[in-house]
Motif scaffolding. Structure first.
Motif: not given
Length: 329
Positions: A136-157
């Protein structure tokens, strides 16, 4: 139920693990819109430590200025619905669920009552209660950063610091789900683990400083809040982003003022304070990924409820790998 009491951990002051008292308290009373959950597992997270210690101090604005507002700590849980209120429609007795209580706490107990429309979802069918609460905690935190705080894009490093921790192990898997190139930073003994989670490259921080290497990253995610943005930005691409779930006073000034004048950005998010609707959406998304076999929980150690002090002491060492969970026997 004929029981009128339950075992729980209570905490009436801020301090070390020794203030966590294993005792008996009254059972919660079920309201018409609530479900009564028999808790099977809970987690000991960085948030758990913060709520017990009251540090950093500004957090006490939310948890209580001089002592915790709520006696029973704990924010993440998985368990089974054993009773439902008269107006409940989404859940039935026997349903396995996972939930986050956030600032309402209460997960360090044998039972809890939660509104059916709160942050609770059905437990993934291919996970145990321990695995579900650890996610719950770790995955929810990581998902929020990758999908909401930024919009992580395919191919990025993407570089993930603290890749073997609870947020880090989830972040590696999610970054690969978003089809990025992942560099994991951890100790050498955890290299095999993070590679098994999908890391393309691994840097042993005890042997090599990634800021002194030629590779530049689109995203640096410091999952443990130990890196300096001033130093780390050397390893960012020109429009790269540094993400952190821990914000110091210096970091706050860099974000509020420095972000106005530079292309390389520092971004912070208090993911646990987002709206319940957004967080529930995240949990449902993660549940789908888990059931599709794209996300798994890494568990370091399991404790019992009566061993909560020992669980907190271990998490405070800073050496846990993945998650520390408390399983109810």
């Amino acid at each position: 139920m004929t029981n009128t009491t339950m075992k729980a951990i209570v905490c009436h002051q801020y301090g070390g693990p020794e203030i966590l008292e294993y005792t008996e308290v009254a059972l919660p009373k079920l309201q018409d819109n609530e479900i009564l959950i028999q808790i099977k597992a809970t987690a000991v997270t960085a948030a758990s430590i913060f709520m017990r210690t009251g540090k950093p101090y500004f957090g006490r604005l939310f948890t209580g200025l001089t002592k915790p507002k709520l006696a029973i700590p704990g924010t993440d849980l998985a368990g089974e619905v054993i009773a439902i209120g008269k107006s409940v429609q989404q859940y039935a007795i026997g349903d396995k669920v996972m939930a986050a209580t956030d600032l309402n706490c209460g997960a360090y107990a044998e039972y809890i009552c939660l509104p059916e429309d709160s942050l609770v979802v059905k437990q993934p069918h291919n996970m145990t209660a321990a695995e579900a609460t650890g996610m719950i905690d770790g995955a929810s935190t990581a998902l929020s950063f990758f999908r909401d705080t930024i919009q992580l894009k395919a191919g990025q490093k993407v570089l993930i610091n603290g890749a073997s921790g609870s947020i880090g192990t989830a972040a590696v898997q999610l970054a690969k789900y978003f089809d990025t190139e992942v560099t994991a930073v951890c100790s050498g003994k955890n290299e095999a683990l993070v590679r098994s989670l999908g890391a393309d490259f691994v840097i042993d921080y005890t042997q090599k400083d990634f800021t002194k290497q030629p590779t530049k990253y689109d995203v640096i995610f410091d999952t443990v809040g130990k890196l300096s943005f001033s130093k780390s930005k050397k390893a960012l691409k020109q429009q790269g982003v540094f993400l952190t779930p821990v914000l110091s006073m210096a970091g706050m000034m860099q974000m509020l003022i420095g972000n106005l004048f530079r292309q390389k950005k520092l971004k912070f998010s208090a993911t646990g304070l987002r709206s319940e609707a957004l967080r529930k959406k995240d949990l449902l998304f993660l549940k789908d990924l888990i059931e599709a076999g794209k996300l798994k929980t890494v568990i370091d150690r399991e404790y019992t409820l009566s061993e909560m002090q020992a669980a907190h002491r271990y998490v405070e060492t800073g050496h846990k790998v993945g998650n520390v969970v408390v399983v109810f026997k």
